[in-house]
Design a protein around this motif. Sequence first.
Motif, PDB file in Angstrom:
ATOM      1  N   UNK A 207      43.563  43.118 -27.729  1.00 53.78           N
ATOM      2  CA  UNK A 207      44.950  43.559 -27.877  1.00 53.78           C
ATOM      3  C   UNK A 207      45.738  43.501 -26.563  1.00 53.78           C
ATOM      4  N   UNK A 208      45.240  44.015 -25.441  1.00 52.32           N
ATOM      5  CA  UNK A 208      46.054  44.008 -24.214  1.00 52.32           C
ATOM      6  C   UNK A 208      46.520  42.617 -23.783  1.00 52.32           C
ATOM      7  N   UNK A 209      45.643  41.618 -23.890  1.00 49.54           N
ATOM      8  CA  UNK A 209      46.036  40.262 -23.493  1.00 49.54           C
ATOM      9  C   UNK A 209      47.108  39.710 -24.425  1.00 49.54           C
ATOM     10  N   UNK A 210      47.021  40.061 -25.705  1.00 46.29           N
ATOM     11  CA  UNK A 210      48.038  39.614 -26.658  1.00 46.29           C
ATOM     12  C   UNK A 210      49.388  40.245 -26.332  1.00 46.29           C
ATOM     13  N   UNK A 211      49.396  41.527 -26.001  1.00 46.36           N
ATOM     14  CA  UNK A 211      50.647  42.199 -25.614  1.00 46.36           C
ATOM     15  C   UNK A 211      51.269  41.493 -24.410  1.00 46.36           C
ATOM     16  N   UNK A 212      50.452  41.155 -23.432  1.00 45.34           N
ATOM     17  CA  UNK A 212      50.960  40.499 -22.221  1.00 45.34           C
ATOM     18  C   UNK A 212      51.585  39.145 -22.545  1.00 45.34           C
ATOM     19  N   UNK A 213      50.953  38.387 -23.416  1.00 53.42           N
ATOM     20  CA  UNK A 213      51.498  37.063 -23.764  1.00 53.42           C
ATOM     21  C   UNK A 213      52.811  37.195 -24.536  1.00 53.42           C
ATOM     22  N   UNK A 214      52.873  38.146 -25.449  1.00 49.96           N
ATOM     23  CA  UNK A 214      54.098  38.338 -26.218  1.00 49.96           C
ATOM     24  C   UNK A 214      55.238  38.848 -25.340  1.00 49.96           C
ATOM     25  N   UNK A 215      54.922  39.738 -24.414  1.00 50.06           N
ATOM     26  CA  UNK A 215      55.953  40.225 -23.493  1.00 50.06           C
ATOM     27  C   UNK A 215      56.496  39.083 -22.643  1.00 50.06           C
ATOM     28  N   UNK A 216      55.614  38.205 -22.214  1.00 51.19           N
ATOM     29  CA  UNK A 216      56.056  37.043 -21.428  1.00 51.19           C
ATOM     30  C   UNK A 216      56.968  36.151 -22.259  1.00 51.19           C
ATOM     31  N   UNK A 217      56.621  35.956 -23.534  1.00 49.29           N
ATOM     32  CA  UNK A 217      57.455  35.127 -24.411  1.00 49.29           C
ATOM     33  C   UNK A 217      58.820  35.775 -24.636  1.00 49.29           C
ATOM     34  N   UNK A 218      58.850  37.087 -24.788  1.00 51.35           N
ATOM     35  CA  UNK A 218      60.123  37.787 -24.989  1.00 51.35           C
ATOM     36  C   UNK A 218      60.987  37.718 -23.736  1.00 51.35           C
ATOM     37  N   UNK A 219      60.373  37.872 -22.571  1.00 55.01           N
ATOM     38  CA  UNK A 219      61.138  37.753 -21.319  1.00 55.01           C
ATOM     39  C   UNK A 219      61.734  36.362 -21.188  1.00 55.01           C
ATOM     40  N   UNK A 220      60.954  35.364 -21.514  1.00 58.23           N
ATOM     41  CA  UNK A 220      61.449  33.981 -21.418  1.00 58.23           C
ATOM     42  C   UNK A 220      62.623  33.749 -22.364  1.00 58.23           C
ATOM     43  N   UNK A 221      62.585  34.412 -23.510  1.00 54.36           N
ATOM     44  CA  UNK A 221      63.653  34.257 -24.497  1.00 54.36           C
ATOM     45  C   UNK A 221      64.812  35.221 -24.263  1.00 54.36           C
ATOM     46  N   UNK A 222      64.682  36.078 -23.234  1.00 55.12           N
ATOM     47  CA  UNK A 222      65.696  37.080 -22.896  1.00 55.12           C
ATOM     48  C   UNK A 222      65.962  38.026 -24.070  1.00 55.12           C
ATOM     49  N   UNK A 223      64.886  38.405 -24.741  1.00 56.80           N
ATOM     50  CA  UNK A 223      64.956  39.366 -25.838  1.00 56.80           C
ATOM     51  C   UNK A 223      64.526  40.729 -25.309  1.00 56.80           C
ATOM     52  N   UNK A 224      65.329  41.735 -25.531  1.00 55.68           N
ATOM     53  CA  UNK A 224      65.006  43.067 -25.037  1.00 55.68           C
ATOM     54  C   UNK A 224      63.872  43.684 -25.857  1.00 55.68           C
ATOM     55  N   UNK A 225      63.012  44.439 -25.142  1.00 53.16           N
ATOM     56  CA  UNK A 225      61.797  44.959 -25.753  1.00 53.16           C
ATOM     57  C   UNK A 225      61.745  46.477 -25.728  1.00 53.16           C
ATOM     58  N   UNK A 226      61.050  47.033 -26.723  1.00 54.47           N
ATOM     59  CA  UNK A 226      60.847  48.465 -26.852  1.00 54.47           C
ATOM     60  C   UNK A 226      59.343  48.741 -26.979  1.00 54.47           C
ATOM     61  N   UNK A 227      58.924  49.892 -26.483  1.00 54.09           N
ATOM     62  CA  UNK A 227      57.574  50.374 -26.777  1.00 54.09           C
ATOM     63  C   UNK A 227      57.709  51.638 -27.603  1.00 54.09           C
ATOM     64  N   UNK A 228      56.902  51.744 -28.623  1.00 57.16           N
ATOM     65  CA  UNK A 228      57.056  52.774 -29.646  1.00 57.16           C
ATOM     66  C   UNK A 228      56.032  53.885 -29.449  1.00 57.16           C
TER      67      UNK A 228
END
Length: 397
Positions: A207-228
């Motif tokens: 799970x942690x590595x998947x979170x890191x990859x998705x966060x990187x993809x969101x940053x590249x797309x300039x999509x704002x992120x939330x943690x729940x």
Amino acid sequence: MTDILLKNGRALIGSELAEISLTISGQDIVQIDGRSGRAPIAIDASGLLVLPGIVDIHGDAFERQMMPRAGVDFPIDVALVDSDRQAISNGITTVFHAATWSWEPGLRSGDNARRLLEAIERLRPQFSADTRFHLRHETYNLDAEAEICEWLAEGRIDLFAFNDHMNGTIADMAKPQKRSRMVERTGLSSAAFDELVGHITARAADVPASIARLAEAARAAEVRMLSHDDESPAMREAFRAQGVAIAEFPINEETARAAAQAGDAIVYGAPNVVRGGSHTGWTRASDMIAKGFCSVLASDYYYPAQLLAAFRLDADSVLPLAKAWALISEGPARAAGLADRGVLAEGRRADILLVDDAIPLRPRVVAVISAGRLVHLTDATRLMGTAAAPREAVVAA
């Protein structure tokens, strides 16, 4: 689009309520002044509040239109159109449908997330509210990672949240009533549900590595992120280090304080304010607001809650109405990166509410203007007058 003049109402300009006129042309507010101008449509807002439209960055009440009872489905297009009507009638002019893509089948499955996104994209021109897609990714749903990265790169996701309800799922499995609701939602047998949970939890180390990859993809797309449901300052710090700048429903004061000190946007649920506390027994939102540990109130699971919460905060002397309203307009607009709305100002998008506040704690939305269009009107007699007592409320210029 027809120009609109609003006059004689008490408009929220900055942090003050002032009787002032607003002129709308196209999608924008083009003039704010104390004079009475002219426009093809003139609305006399005497006795009403004129407020910025509500921005809801986390609302999943639409799920009840999709599945009003466990196992009872309705077409997504019907559900979304009805949800749009509900949102607008409660003053929400910008709505982020918070869709959960979990490892579960059923209501929160990948198939449902795909159908929902496609329906929003197809129906968006028909909606009165500016309707956007907030994807809530269950972090144990490892098989979804590649497709979510594609959606991010294609600009199909407007907000992206990291959710982890696995510990809660395991805890609820020991509670017969909650377990029954979970199993019903998935459509699986009890044994099949147990087997699925075992398979998913066996992959926890990935799970942690998947979170890191998705966060990187969101940053590249300039999509704002939330943690729940951040559980600790350390958890919030770890997400912040990956560019996740919005703390959504931190579960204790320590975490909320740490988020506020770091300058994070902090989201709590408006139903928490209206009901006087969390239905889960966690942090009391009004306490966090009083301490400056909240910048956004979301509808969460109940569309009327944002409107009601702002007036409740004022009535309880937690915040004056202007600051309380910022939690449901300017604050969420800023958190979502929407610089064109959230306040009444020249050059901003004309998302405007006319609200009757005559009955304490029971504000009523009388009219809604969304992107310069009059999309909701509940009291034409009040605005237009009667034969016995005519008022120049809506007239041809």
